[in-house]
Write a protein that holds these residues in place. Sequence first.
Motif, PDB file in Angstrom:
ATOM      1  N   ASN A  91       0.854  -1.185   0.000  1.00 43.19           N
ATOM      2  CA  ASN A  91       0.000   0.000   0.000  1.00 43.19           C
ATOM      3  C   ASN A  91       0.891   1.235   0.000  1.00 43.19           C
ATOM      4  OD1 ASN A  91      -2.833  -1.198   0.558  1.00 43.19           O
ATOM      5  ND2 ASN A  91      -1.517  -2.152   2.079  1.00 43.19           N
ATOM      6  N   THR A  92       0.698   2.126  -0.973  1.00 41.70           N
ATOM      7  CA  THR A  92       1.513   3.332  -1.041  1.00 41.70           C
ATOM      8  C   THR A  92       0.769   4.394  -1.828  1.00 41.70           C
ATOM      9  OG1 THR A  92       3.757   4.135  -1.499  1.00 41.70           O
ATOM     10  CG2 THR A  92       2.747   2.735  -3.174  1.00 41.70           C
ATOM     11  N   THR A  93       1.282   5.600  -1.838  1.00 42.98           N
ATOM     12  CA  THR A  93       0.715   6.675  -2.641  1.00 42.98           C
ATOM     13  C   THR A  93       1.825   7.355  -3.418  1.00 42.98           C
ATOM     14  OG1 THR A  93       0.941   8.269  -0.841  1.00 42.98           O
ATOM     15  CG2 THR A  93      -1.180   7.130  -1.024  1.00 42.98           C
ATOM     16  N   VAL A  94       1.453   7.958  -4.542  1.00 45.74           N
ATOM     17  CA  VAL A  94       2.396   8.711  -5.373  1.00 45.74           C
ATOM     18  C   VAL A  94       1.802  10.092  -5.616  1.00 45.74           C
ATOM     19  CG1 VAL A  94       3.547   8.861  -7.604  1.00 45.74           C
ATOM     20  CG2 VAL A  94       3.304   6.641  -6.477  1.00 45.74           C
ATOM     21  N   GLY A  95       2.579  11.124  -5.384  1.00 46.33           N
ATOM     22  CA  GLY A  95       2.129  12.487  -5.616  1.00 46.33           C
ATOM     23  C   GLY A  95       3.013  13.198  -6.619  1.00 46.33           C
ATOM     24  N   ALA A  96       2.508  14.296  -7.183  1.00 44.80           N
ATOM     25  CA  ALA A  96       3.253  15.088  -8.163  1.00 44.80           C
ATOM     26  C   ALA A  96       3.603  16.445  -7.558  1.00 44.80           C
ATOM     27  CB  ALA A  96       2.433  15.287  -9.428  1.00 44.80           C
ATOM     28  N   THR A  97       4.735  16.993  -7.969  1.00 40.98           N
ATOM     29  CA  THR A  97       5.097  18.365  -7.624  1.00 40.98           C
ATOM     30  C   THR A  97       5.658  19.014  -8.884  1.00 40.98           C
ATOM     31  OG1 THR A  97       7.332  17.703  -6.947  1.00 40.98           O
ATOM     32  CG2 THR A  97       5.656  17.798  -5.220  1.00 40.98           C
ATOM     33  N   GLY A  98       5.313  20.259  -9.125  1.00 51.72           N
ATOM     34  CA  GLY A  98       5.894  20.978 -10.245  1.00 51.72           C
ATOM     35  C   GLY A  98       5.272  20.685 -11.586  1.00 51.72           C
ATOM     36  N   GLY A  99       4.263  19.812 -11.641  1.00 46.80           N
ATOM     37  CA  GLY A  99       3.636  19.471 -12.909  1.00 46.80           C
ATOM     38  C   GLY A  99       2.972  18.118 -12.818  1.00 46.80           C
ATOM     39  N   THR A 100       2.201  17.766 -13.835  1.00 47.80           N
ATOM     40  CA  THR A 100       1.456  16.513 -13.800  1.00 47.80           C
ATOM     41  C   THR A 100       2.339  15.322 -14.161  1.00 47.80           C
ATOM     42  OG1 THR A 100       0.765  16.799 -16.091  1.00 47.80           O
ATOM     43  CG2 THR A 100      -0.710  17.640 -14.386  1.00 47.80           C
ATOM     44  N   ILE A 101       1.910  14.160 -13.727  1.00 51.33           N
ATOM     45  CA  ILE A 101       2.546  12.892 -14.092  1.00 51.33           C
ATOM     46  C   ILE A 101       1.464  12.012 -14.713  1.00 51.33           C
ATOM     47  CG2 ILE A 101       3.717  10.820 -13.241  1.00 51.33           C
ATOM     48  CD1 ILE A 101       4.685  12.537 -10.852  1.00 51.33           C
ATOM     49  N   THR A 102       1.676  11.600 -15.950  1.00 52.83           N
ATOM     50  CA  THR A 102       0.694  10.776 -16.660  1.00 52.83           C
ATOM     51  C   THR A 102       1.266   9.389 -16.895  1.00 52.83           C
ATOM     52  OG1 THR A 102      -0.233  12.726 -17.754  1.00 52.83           O
ATOM     53  CG2 THR A 102      -0.743  10.579 -18.719  1.00 52.83           C
ATOM     54  N   TYR A 103       0.463   8.371 -16.610  1.00 51.66           N
ATOM     55  CA  TYR A 103       0.912   6.992 -16.784  1.00 51.66           C
ATOM     56  C   TYR A 103      -0.282   6.135 -17.172  1.00 51.66           C
ATOM     57  CZ  TYR A 103      -1.267   6.072 -12.251  1.00 51.66           C
ATOM     58  OH  TYR A 103      -2.176   5.945 -11.237  1.00 51.66           O
TER      59      TYR A 103
END
Length: 221
Positions: A80-92
């Motif tokens: 279980n984990t989370t991923v966040g963005a800083t400075g712009g979007t992340i698309t996957y």
Amino acid sequence: MTQTMTPEAAVDQLNVYWDSATSVYLMLYDATATSSPPTAAEIYAAEVPEENGYSRKAIAPVLPAEWNAATNSAERTMLNTTVGATGGTITYSAYAIVRNGTAESNKIATATSANNSFNVVGHGLNNGDRILITADATATLPSGLSGTTFYYADVTDADNFTLLDEPGGAGIGFTSDGSGTLRLRYCAGAAGWFEKLTSSRTIDPSGDPHPFTGITVFQEV
């Protein structure tokens, strides 16, 4: 029965085997840039760029309550984990787990065909490390290189290296410097294909981090 992930083979697995000494990382990649099932090289090559706050997320599988230390007999655990963005979007559009890998995912590289070398400031490589060299969408690779062929590092110094066809093997030459943004991809470990999404997802810095829950990981016994 214990199964070993084979990095060079096509990866069509929803599981990755793990033990307490294993480093485990979540990686995000572009499924449209891979075959189905993808090879491990395709997964590493399609990993999203290390920018806008993206890097591989270290995750620690939690042993289930039924884990028996005496017999080393637990068969599965959850991530279980989370991923966040800083400075712009992340698309996957897909995500995978790297087992026995590294936190480093990719760095911008400069090629010099005159001496068949690459410059990556603070590359952190060791001799024999398995890597890829890729070109971004509007870039071109140096002539003679493939973006989905594993190469092996021959380290010159902290910022420079050349390519080998196998650890301790023959040097790889190329006849042009390429153009645009080239990337060194770190390919240690085994990448297991966990989920190919039905459509792309975007992590926005203004929103909540994306959760990844309930991923099953078999225990290596």
